[in-house]
Design a protein around this motif. Sequence first.
Motif, mmCIF file in Angstrom:
data_model
loop_
_atom_site.group_PDB
_atom_site.id
_atom_site.type_symbol
_atom_site.label_atom_id
_atom_site.label_comp_id
_atom_site.label_asym_id
_atom_site.label_seq_id
_atom_site.Cartn_x
_atom_site.Cartn_y
_atom_site.Cartn_z
ATOM 1 N N ASP A 108 0.834 -1.195 0.000
ATOM 2 C CA ASP A 108 0.000 0.000 0.000
ATOM 3 C C ASP A 108 0.874 1.252 0.000
ATOM 4 O O ASP A 108 2.075 1.203 0.336
ATOM 5 C CB ASP A 108 -0.929 0.011 1.205
ATOM 6 N N LEU A 109 0.261 2.374 -0.348
ATOM 7 C CA LEU A 109 0.971 3.660 -0.399
ATOM 8 C C LEU A 109 0.142 4.741 0.278
ATOM 9 O O LEU A 109 -1.065 4.861 0.023
ATOM 10 C CB LEU A 109 1.246 4.064 -1.850
ATOM 11 N N VAL A 110 0.780 5.525 1.123
ATOM 12 C CA VAL A 110 0.185 6.738 1.681
ATOM 13 C C VAL A 110 1.101 7.887 1.299
ATOM 14 O O VAL A 110 2.287 7.883 1.656
ATOM 15 C CB VAL A 110 0.032 6.663 3.215
ATOM 16 N N ARG A 111 0.570 8.856 0.570
ATOM 17 C CA ARG A 111 1.386 10.007 0.167
ATOM 18 C C ARG A 111 1.337 11.074 1.249
ATOM 19 O O ARG A 111 0.263 11.412 1.755
ATOM 20 C CB ARG A 111 0.882 10.581 -1.152
ATOM 21 N N GLY A 112 2.515 11.599 1.573
ATOM 22 C CA GLY A 112 2.585 12.649 2.572
ATOM 23 C C GLY A 112 3.871 12.582 3.367
ATOM 24 O O GLY A 112 4.721 11.703 3.148
ATOM 25 N N HIS A 113 3.994 13.515 4.284
ATOM 26 C CA HIS A 113 5.200 13.602 5.116
ATOM 27 C C HIS A 113 4.934 12.954 6.467
ATOM 28 O O HIS A 113 3.978 13.303 7.164
ATOM 29 C CB HIS A 113 5.596 15.060 5.312
ATOM 30 N N ALA A 114 5.789 12.015 6.846
ATOM 31 C CA ALA A 114 5.609 11.250 8.074
ATOM 32 C C ALA A 114 6.387 11.852 9.233
ATOM 33 O O ALA A 114 7.538 12.268 9.080
ATOM 34 C CB ALA A 114 6.034 9.797 7.851
ATOM 35 N N PHE A 116 7.056 10.908 13.508
ATOM 36 C CA PHE A 116 6.811 9.997 14.626
ATOM 37 C C PHE A 116 6.001 10.700 15.714
ATOM 38 O O PHE A 116 6.275 11.855 16.078
ATOM 39 C CB PHE A 116 8.133 9.519 15.231
ATOM 40 N N THR A 117 5.004 10.003 16.233
ATOM 41 C CA THR A 117 4.240 10.513 17.372
ATOM 42 C C THR A 117 4.492 9.675 18.615
ATOM 43 O O THR A 117 4.037 10.018 19.707
ATOM 44 C CB THR A 117 2.737 10.523 17.051
ATOM 45 N N GLY A 118 5.194 8.578 18.451
ATOM 46 C CA GLY A 118 5.518 7.686 19.549
ATOM 47 C C GLY A 118 6.015 6.375 18.992
ATOM 48 O O GLY A 118 6.145 6.209 17.780
ATOM 49 N N PRO A 119 6.321 5.394 19.852
ATOM 50 C CA PRO A 119 6.775 4.100 19.363
ATOM 51 C C PRO A 119 5.756 3.459 18.422
ATOM 52 O O PRO A 119 4.562 3.401 18.723
ATOM 53 C CB PRO A 119 6.923 3.276 20.651
ATOM 54 N N LYS A 120 6.223 3.023 17.267
ATOM 55 C CA LYS A 120 5.399 2.342 16.265
ATOM 56 C C LYS A 120 4.225 3.195 15.772
ATOM 57 O O LYS A 120 3.252 2.651 15.242
ATOM 58 C CB LYS A 120 4.865 1.014 16.798
ATOM 59 N N ALA A 121 4.315 4.512 15.899
ATOM 60 C CA ALA A 121 3.193 5.372 15.518
ATOM 61 C C ALA A 121 3.659 6.563 14.698
ATOM 62 O O ALA A 121 4.683 7.190 15.004
ATOM 63 C CB ALA A 121 2.448 5.852 16.758
ATOM 64 N N LEU A 122 2.889 6.890 13.650
ATOM 65 C CA LEU A 122 3.224 7.996 12.759
ATOM 66 C C LEU A 122 1.993 8.841 12.456
ATOM 67 O O LEU A 122 0.859 8.341 12.437
ATOM 68 C CB LEU A 122 3.764 7.477 11.418
ATOM 69 N N LYS A 123 2.235 10.104 12.197
ATOM 70 C CA LYS A 123 1.223 11.000 11.630
ATOM 71 C C LYS A 123 1.727 11.412 10.258
ATOM 72 O O LYS A 123 2.849 11.897 10.123
ATOM 73 C CB LYS A 123 1.026 12.232 12.512
ATOM 74 N N VAL A 124 0.908 11.212 9.238
ATOM 75 C CA VAL A 124 1.294 11.523 7.862
ATOM 76 C C VAL A 124 0.426 12.661 7.354
ATOM 77 O O VAL A 124 -0.810 12.556 7.339
ATOM 78 C CB VAL A 124 1.130 10.294 6.948
ATOM 79 N N THR A 125 1.078 13.744 6.928
ATOM 80 C CA THR A 125 0.356 14.915 6.429
ATOM 81 C C THR A 125 0.551 15.017 4.924
ATOM 82 O O THR A 125 1.679 15.143 4.442
ATOM 83 C CB THR A 125 0.857 16.198 7.103
#
Length: 481
Positions: A108-114, A116-125
């Motif tokens: 899969d693909l998510v376009r955006g800038h990643a 880290f928000t914590g261990p094993k966690a991301l916010k992608v804008t």
Amino acid sequence: MSTSYDVIVIGGGAIGENVADRAVQGGLSAVIVEAELVGGECSYWACMPSKALLRSGSVLETVRTVPGAAEAVTGKLDVEKVLARRNTVTSNWKDDGQLEWLDSAHIDLVRGHAVFTGPKALKVTAADGTVTELAANHAIAVSTGSLPQLPDTPGLAEAQPWTSRDATSAQTIPASLAIIGGGVVAAEMATAYTSLGAQVTLIARGKLLGNQEPFAGEKVAEALTKAGADVKLGVAVERVETDAAAAGGHTLLLSDGSAVVAEKILVATGRVPRTSDLGLEAIGLPTGEYLKTDDSLRVLDPGGNPIEWLYAAGDVTGRALLTHQGKYQARIAGDAIAARALGKPVDTSPWGVHSATADHAAVPQVTFTTPEVASVGLTAAEAEKRGIRTRVVDYEIGWVAGATIHSDGYEGTARMVVDEDRRVLVGVTFVGADVGELLHSATIAVTAEVPIERLWHAVPSYPTLSEVWLRLLEAYGRPTA
């Protein structure tokens, strides 16, 4: 709410693609996060376009040294056609083909800038501001690459210099180009732009290709000078003055008191890791630095301990800033992630299936200058620093029959560095036309630690450039019973 995958890969270049692909092949689900084009730096702004720019000039140079073919060449390079072919090689900076591959590989693909928000966690804008939250069941791999390093030379920023991206994607050729740097990018772009008609001046603080055997940089500098470039070594740019109305546009004032005037400036003084905007502080890591890893590519924390869920591969690790080496790391990382996630055996012993051991002693590299420079393993100087008792053997490639067939006046040098205690090769360097095609044989010899006695039985075909292997061994001396 967040979407979860077994593996999240930050960076959709060749390295990130390989991490995700190996993880999926190992039985996991994977998603790639990419802020730009899927395919990354190598596909659009580095390896592929740079070699496309270099190829036409290299072919023409070879043809001009072969009587019969030389007489058929009556003109110069068609610059417009060279640039058009380069555009085709980069798919005109569109990633449609890469997206098709992702679908076929079940990634899969998510376009955006990643971030880290914590261990094993991301916010992608995304570019439109849309935010997607992602969580990893097992691992996150960082494959964000590197960025050009720009020195703080007075006036340089105001001159709006090119980086490697600009040089490899330019749609017109400047009348004059000043290149600051002495590494691979500087040498290759000096070769390309000279062949394309620009008046090139290369300016380096030290030697050209200083991390290679000394004769490599010397031969490339000689060839650049012969082709019409001005090579200034051992000097630095102290200040840049820009006058948009003046012919040339930019004046570079050098440490030896001289000055260079150029329409464009290319800065090729090194790379820095692309880690400053990933939010690494949220997981206790410093920003703006290379991500140090163990040999299975797990990222190490500030105390030197591996973070079990975090991996990195490619330039961002600082291990070996080469696409092929990054892909090698990526395959190991993806396999290690899958093995650990599924409770399968993990072999991190030297030369084990989950260990990037080659990064330390068997890194191959081709610099596509005229002449080409192909090397693997250690230089003689590096081997000496490591305390290896060595013997260095040189041979002129132009003396073998294959060189005579290749072109008139073929010039080139081969060097092998032998560990005398173990009687194996620890480094090999070739300089000459088309020597890149000789390199994999050397890489196998160094990686497999093939004994000198056994190499005698690897018979090179005749008449090819590969005959240089026999001549190197003869110069070393035939083993006795």
